[in-house]
Structure formats: C-alpha cells, structure tokens
Design a protein around this motif. Structure first.
Motif, mmCIF file in Angstrom:
data_model
loop_
_atom_site.group_PDB
_atom_site.id
_atom_site.type_symbol
_atom_site.label_atom_id
_atom_site.label_comp_id
_atom_site.label_asym_id
_atom_site.label_seq_id
_atom_site.Cartn_x
_atom_site.Cartn_y
_atom_site.Cartn_z
ATOM 1 N N ASP A 28 17.118 -17.069 -8.855
ATOM 2 C CA ASP A 28 16.977 -17.637 -7.518
ATOM 3 C C ASP A 28 18.348 -17.682 -6.859
ATOM 4 O O ASP A 28 19.254 -18.358 -7.352
ATOM 5 C CB ASP A 28 16.382 -19.035 -7.638
ATOM 6 C CG ASP A 28 15.976 -19.620 -6.319
ATOM 7 O OD1 ASP A 28 15.788 -18.852 -5.358
ATOM 8 O OD2 ASP A 28 15.824 -20.853 -6.255
ATOM 9 N N VAL A 29 18.515 -16.968 -5.748
ATOM 10 C CA VAL A 29 19.798 -16.899 -5.043
ATOM 11 C C VAL A 29 19.597 -17.358 -3.600
ATOM 12 O O VAL A 29 18.717 -16.862 -2.903
ATOM 13 C CB VAL A 29 20.367 -15.459 -5.053
ATOM 14 C CG1 VAL A 29 21.683 -15.403 -4.298
ATOM 15 C CG2 VAL A 29 20.538 -14.958 -6.471
ATOM 16 N N HIS A 30 20.411 -18.324 -3.181
ATOM 17 C CA HIS A 30 20.397 -18.817 -1.807
ATOM 18 C C HIS A 30 21.811 -18.737 -1.259
ATOM 19 O O HIS A 30 22.769 -18.988 -1.980
ATOM 20 C CB HIS A 30 19.923 -20.271 -1.734
ATOM 21 C CG HIS A 30 18.530 -20.475 -2.197
ATOM 22 N ND1 HIS A 30 17.455 -20.244 -1.400
ATOM 23 C CD2 HIS A 30 18.043 -20.876 -3.396
ATOM 24 C CE1 HIS A 30 16.354 -20.506 -2.084
ATOM 25 N NE2 HIS A 30 16.684 -20.893 -3.298
ATOM 26 N N GLY A 31 21.935 -18.394 0.003
ATOM 27 C CA GLY A 31 23.257 -18.304 0.594
ATOM 28 C C GLY A 31 23.258 -18.711 2.050
ATOM 29 O O GLY A 31 22.215 -18.806 2.692
ATOM 30 N N ARG A 32 24.469 -18.948 2.540
ATOM 31 C CA ARG A 32 24.634 -19.330 3.933
ATOM 32 C C ARG A 32 25.974 -18.790 4.408
ATOM 33 O O ARG A 32 26.971 -18.828 3.694
ATOM 34 C CB ARG A 32 24.589 -20.846 4.054
ATOM 35 C CG ARG A 32 24.785 -21.361 5.438
ATOM 36 C CD ARG A 32 24.683 -22.855 5.508
ATOM 37 N NE ARG A 32 25.147 -23.466 4.266
ATOM 38 C CZ ARG A 32 25.025 -24.746 3.978
ATOM 39 N NH1 ARG A 32 24.445 -25.547 4.821
ATOM 40 N NH2 ARG A 32 25.466 -25.224 2.844
ATOM 41 N N SER A 33 25.998 -18.315 5.636
ATOM 42 C CA SER A 33 27.225 -17.803 6.233
ATOM 43 C C SER A 33 27.384 -18.417 7.624
ATOM 44 O O SER A 33 26.412 -18.563 8.356
ATOM 45 C CB SER A 33 27.166 -16.280 6.346
ATOM 46 O OG SER A 33 28.290 -15.789 7.019
ATOM 47 N N SER A 34 28.614 -18.765 7.955
ATOM 48 C CA SER A 34 28.884 -19.370 9.248
ATOM 49 C C SER A 34 30.189 -18.791 9.792
ATOM 50 O O SER A 34 31.175 -18.689 9.077
ATOM 51 C CB SER A 34 29.004 -20.883 9.100
ATOM 52 O OG SER A 34 29.394 -21.477 10.316
ATOM 53 N N THR A 35 30.182 -18.417 11.059
ATOM 54 C CA THR A 35 31.379 -17.907 11.724
ATOM 55 C C THR A 35 31.736 -18.850 12.864
ATOM 56 O O THR A 35 30.872 -19.246 13.637
ATOM 57 C CB THR A 35 31.133 -16.496 12.284
ATOM 58 O OG1 THR A 35 30.684 -15.647 11.241
ATOM 59 C CG2 THR A 35 32.389 -15.930 12.896
ATOM 60 N N ASN A 59 24.308 -20.225 -3.854
ATOM 61 C CA ASN A 59 23.865 -20.898 -5.071
ATOM 62 C C ASN A 59 23.001 -19.927 -5.856
ATOM 63 O O ASN A 59 22.190 -19.205 -5.288
ATOM 64 C CB ASN A 59 23.032 -22.145 -4.747
ATOM 65 C CG ASN A 59 23.782 -23.152 -3.932
ATOM 66 O OD1 ASN A 59 24.979 -23.287 -4.076
ATOM 67 N ND2 ASN A 59 23.071 -23.859 -3.073
ATOM 68 N N MET A 60 23.163 -19.937 -7.168
ATOM 69 C CA MET A 60 22.329 -19.126 -8.062
ATOM 70 C C MET A 60 21.750 -20.045 -9.120
ATOM 71 O O MET A 60 22.485 -20.760 -9.810
ATOM 72 C CB MET A 60 23.156 -18.023 -8.724
ATOM 73 C CG MET A 60 23.652 -16.987 -7.759
ATOM 74 S SD MET A 60 24.801 -15.792 -8.479
ATOM 75 C CE MET A 60 23.854 -15.080 -9.769
ATOM 76 N N ASN A 61 20.426 -20.042 -9.245
ATOM 77 C CA ASN A 61 19.722 -20.848 -10.244
ATOM 78 C C ASN A 61 18.855 -19.935 -11.093
ATOM 79 O O ASN A 61 18.464 -18.857 -10.666
ATOM 80 C CB ASN A 61 18.844 -21.902 -9.574
ATOM 81 C CG ASN A 61 19.652 -22.873 -8.763
ATOM 82 O OD1 ASN A 61 20.740 -23.262 -9.163
ATOM 83 N ND2 ASN A 61 19.138 -23.258 -7.603
ATOM 84 N N GLY A 62 18.506 -20.395 -12.281
ATOM 85 C CA GLY A 62 17.633 -19.618 -13.160
ATOM 86 C C GLY A 62 18.363 -18.514 -13.892
ATOM 87 O O GLY A 62 17.775 -17.498 -14.226
#
Length: 76
Positions: A28-35, A59-62
């Motif tokens: 499980d991979v979640h990400g966020r990017s902000s400029t 974030n990486m889970n599992g």
C-alpha cells in the motif's frame, strides 16, 4: 535493436512481471506533493524575493507479511 524486437522484449517483460505480481503480497503506497510559490519583499533592503518550493511525502504499508513494517518519508 529494431522496433519489432523492442515490442517483443517489452511484452515479455510485462508478462514476466504479471507472473511475479500474482505471487507477491499487496503493498500500500500513498503520497502527496505540494508546490508553493513564495513572493515577498525583503525588510532589510526592500528588494523583492521569490522562491519556489516543492514538498513530497509518501507512506508505504504492508511491506512484510505480518504488516509490522512501514516506511514514511518527507522531502523538501
């Protein structure tokens, strides 16, 4: 390498990866990017200042089978 050989090689890699993916555990991979574009006047000399900032977090889970290992990272 000729075009038909490249297509054949790409198909072989894709089929091989599908075979590996069937036996792999889910990750499980979640990400966020902000400029941000920051623009302000310097108080000391009155000049205009400009900055461009990029923020990236994921974030990486599992990762393991017991679901005890996770990875979190932030980059500025």
């Amino acid at each position: 390498m000729s075009q038909p050989r490249r297509i054949c090689a790409a198909l072989l890699v894709m089929v091989a990866s599908l075979g590996i993916a069937q036996s792999a555990a889910a990750l499980d991979v979640h990400g966020r990017s902000s400029t941000q574009y920051i623009w302000y006047n310097d108080f000391e000399d009155g000049s205009k200042q400009q900055q461009l900032a990029e923020y990236l977090s994921f974030n990486m889970n599992g990762i393991d089978s017991a679901n005890k290992l996770s990875l979190q990272a932030t980059a500025v």
